[in-house]
Motif scaffolding. Structure first.
Motif, PDB file in Angstrom:
ATOM      1  N   ARG A  72      -5.308   5.808 -17.529  1.00 48.33           N
ATOM      2  CA  ARG A  72      -5.050   6.405 -16.421  1.00 48.33           C
ATOM      3  C   ARG A  72      -5.952   6.043 -15.298  1.00 48.33           C
ATOM      4  NH1 ARG A  72      -0.589   8.653 -17.464  1.00 48.33           N
ATOM      5  NH2 ARG A  72      -0.898  10.257 -15.868  1.00 48.33           N
ATOM      6  N   PRO A  73      -5.958   4.600 -15.096  1.00 47.46           N
ATOM      7  CA  PRO A  73      -6.850   4.233 -13.810  1.00 47.46           C
ATOM      8  C   PRO A  73      -6.045   4.317 -12.367  1.00 47.46           C
ATOM      9  CG  PRO A  73      -5.351   2.497 -14.550  1.00 47.46           C
ATOM     10  CD  PRO A  73      -5.211   3.535 -15.485  1.00 47.46           C
ATOM     11  N   LEU A  74      -7.068   4.483 -11.491  1.00 44.20           N
ATOM     12  CA  LEU A  74      -6.520   4.834 -10.084  1.00 44.20           C
ATOM     13  C   LEU A  74      -5.861   3.465  -9.758  1.00 44.20           C
ATOM     14  CD1 LEU A  74      -6.493   5.835  -7.229  1.00 44.20           C
ATOM     15  CD2 LEU A  74      -8.717   4.668  -6.837  1.00 44.20           C
ATOM     16  N   VAL A  75      -4.282   3.465  -9.260  1.00 41.25           N
ATOM     17  CA  VAL A  75      -3.668   2.484  -9.255  1.00 41.25           C
ATOM     18  C   VAL A  75      -3.977   1.978  -7.668  1.00 41.25           C
ATOM     19  CG1 VAL A  75      -1.349   1.310  -8.940  1.00 41.25           C
ATOM     20  CG2 VAL A  75      -2.195   2.547 -10.884  1.00 41.25           C
ATOM     21  N   VAL A  76      -4.121   0.904  -7.119  1.00 47.95           N
ATOM     22  CA  VAL A  76      -4.346   0.597  -5.967  1.00 47.95           C
ATOM     23  C   VAL A  76      -3.288  -0.702  -5.685  1.00 47.95           C
ATOM     24  CG1 VAL A  76      -5.846  -0.184  -3.960  1.00 47.95           C
ATOM     25  CG2 VAL A  76      -6.910   1.097  -5.970  1.00 47.95           C
ATOM     26  N   ALA A  77      -2.497  -0.268  -4.661  1.00 49.91           N
ATOM     27  CA  ALA A  77      -1.204  -0.997  -4.508  1.00 49.91           C
ATOM     28  C   ALA A  77      -1.526  -1.752  -3.072  1.00 49.91           C
ATOM     29  CB  ALA A  77       0.060  -0.344  -4.518  1.00 49.91           C
ATOM     30  N   VAL A  78      -1.536  -3.125  -3.181  1.00 50.48           N
ATOM     31  CA  VAL A  78      -1.921  -3.907  -1.860  1.00 50.48           C
ATOM     32  C   VAL A  78      -0.832  -4.970  -1.670  1.00 50.48           C
ATOM     33  CG1 VAL A  78      -3.841  -5.129  -0.744  1.00 50.48           C
ATOM     34  CG2 VAL A  78      -4.324  -3.792  -2.668  1.00 50.48           C
ATOM     35  N   SER A  79      -0.539  -4.557  -0.527  1.00 50.11           N
ATOM     36  CA  SER A  79       0.699  -5.607  -0.103  1.00 50.11           C
ATOM     37  C   SER A  79       0.873  -5.717   1.475  1.00 50.11           C
ATOM     38  CB  SER A  79       2.223  -5.245  -0.390  1.00 50.11           C
ATOM     39  OG  SER A  79       3.123  -5.976   0.094  1.00 50.11           O
ATOM     40  N   TYR A  80       0.654  -6.704   2.145  1.00 52.80           N
ATOM     41  CA  TYR A  80       0.369  -6.918   3.505  1.00 52.80           C
ATOM     42  C   TYR A  80       1.646  -6.506   4.182  1.00 52.80           C
ATOM     43  CZ  TYR A  80      -1.165  -8.388   8.193  1.00 52.80           C
ATOM     44  OH  TYR A  80      -1.502  -8.214   9.532  1.00 52.80           O
ATOM     45  N   SER A  81       2.616  -7.146   3.729  1.00 51.94           N
ATOM     46  CA  SER A  81       4.001  -6.727   4.357  1.00 51.94           C
ATOM     47  C   SER A  81       4.389  -5.393   4.249  1.00 51.94           C
ATOM     48  CB  SER A  81       4.920  -7.846   3.766  1.00 51.94           C
ATOM     49  OG  SER A  81       4.923  -7.684   2.355  1.00 51.94           O
ATOM     50  N   GLY A  82       4.085  -4.974   2.873  1.00 52.59           N
ATOM     51  CA  GLY A  82       4.543  -3.718   2.313  1.00 52.59           C
ATOM     52  C   GLY A  82       5.639  -3.989   1.693  1.00 52.59           C
TER      53      GLY A  82
END
Length: 329
Positions: A72-82
């Motif tokens: 159960r980690p914190l999920v950090v989604a990174v996408s410059y364009s999205g």
């Protein structure tokens, strides 16, 4: 100053922008999984190296790893364009699993999803190449991890100061002279970046910047793992490798003593095949500042290689062609 050089000149201000952010409100987390690709995913690599006291993992691919539903980690989604397909796949999987999600983007589908679901969102300024938004993306991830209790002092202010000093006014600082010398030695060669574990993210940043900006092959290897396999491979082709491969070592005064002791003999073995071009030493005290100092020299080397080869560092045609073939946006 060309377009990519102008983007690089904004890097110290990107770190300052992130340092001045109002951190998103997050519950305390026991670990994090950063999902991101390319120039966005590198922010997770850096954060993982900085957050040495907390488990921070990086997913560069589709979905999420099997252990995530259990831990159960914190999920950090990174996408410059999205709109990065793999990252959105990870977000969908994390949402189905009921995991906490935070997002970093300049817009696109990821920002819309975050707003629709009420996930914490750091929206960074748009209009850059993703790899040129390194300070925004890295800083945003660091602030999210800070808010989740996974890192303490972020080091963003020192990172801004160190990169500012190395870049100088009009990119004519001390880092420029070092980068010019290294680029001259690497001209026409495949680059091999050798680093210790604490500089592994910086080494990978060097590799990808040389790939995309200079349109040239580059690879990384990490000490001490190199000493258990790769040094053998460099001993066989002799002069053929020496003509075509240039080695750069990324060093850090905070290297563990046993790792530091390995550099000289390891580089000696590598230079029996490849040509040793030079060393770059990290500057600063905070881990992020030291990584940032190594990364910015790599940025400058890649741009000098591009300029010397009369290559435009901005377009990445091979990536765009592949996306069209795959039907991606």
């Amino acid at each position: 100053m060309n377009t990519m050089e102008a983007m690089l000149a904004s890097l110290p201000d990107q770190y300052r922008w992130a340092a001045d952010l109002t951190s998103p409100s997050l519950r305390a987390a026991t670990g994090a999984l950063v999902c991101g690709m390319g120039g966005s995913g590198i922010a997770g690599d850096v954060a993982g190296d900085v957050a040495a006291g907390a488990p921070v993992f990086v997913r560069k691919g589709y979905g999420i790893p099997g252990w995530a539903e259990r831990l159960r980690p914190l999920v950090v989604a990174v996408s410059y364009s999205g709109n990065t397909e793999e990252t959105l796949s990870g977000v969908e999987a994390a949402d189905r699993a009921g995991l906490a999600i935070a997002a970093v983007s300049s817009g696109g589908a990821l920002s819309r999803l975050a707003r629709d679901h009420g996930w914490p969102l750091v929206e960074v300024p748009g209009g850059l190449q993703p790899r040129a938004a390194f300070g925004y993306l890295t800083g945003a991830v660091m602030r999210i991890l800070e808010s989740a209790g996974l890192v303490g002092e972020t080091g963003l202010v020192e990172a801004a100061t160190v990169t500012d000093e190395l870049l100088g006014a009009d990119l004519d600082g001390p880092g420029r002279r070092l980068a010019d010398d290294l680029a001259e030695g690497l001209a026409g060669r495949i680059t091999l970046i050798v680093a210790s574990g604490s500089a592994a993210a910086a080494a990978y940043r060097w590799k990808t910047q040389i790939n995309e900006n200079a349109k040239s092959p580059a690879f990384t290897t990490t000490i001490p793992e190199t000493d258990h396999n790769e040094i053998v491979g460099w001993s066989t082709l002799g002069s053929a490798i020496r003509r075509t491969v240039g080695v750069v070592a990324l060093r850090d005064t905070h290297e563990p003593p046993r790792v530091a002791a390995r550099f000289e003999p390891t580089l000696g073995r590598l230079s029996e095949g490849a040509s040793l071009v030079g060393e770059v030493w990290a500057q600063g005290e905070h881990p992020l500042a030291r990584i940032a100092s190594l990364c910015v020299i790599g940025d400058m080397v890649s741009l000098r290689l591009a300029r010397n080869a009369a290559v435009d560092p901005v377009p990445v045609e091979a990536i765009e062609v592949l996306k069209r073939e795959l039907g991606e946006t």
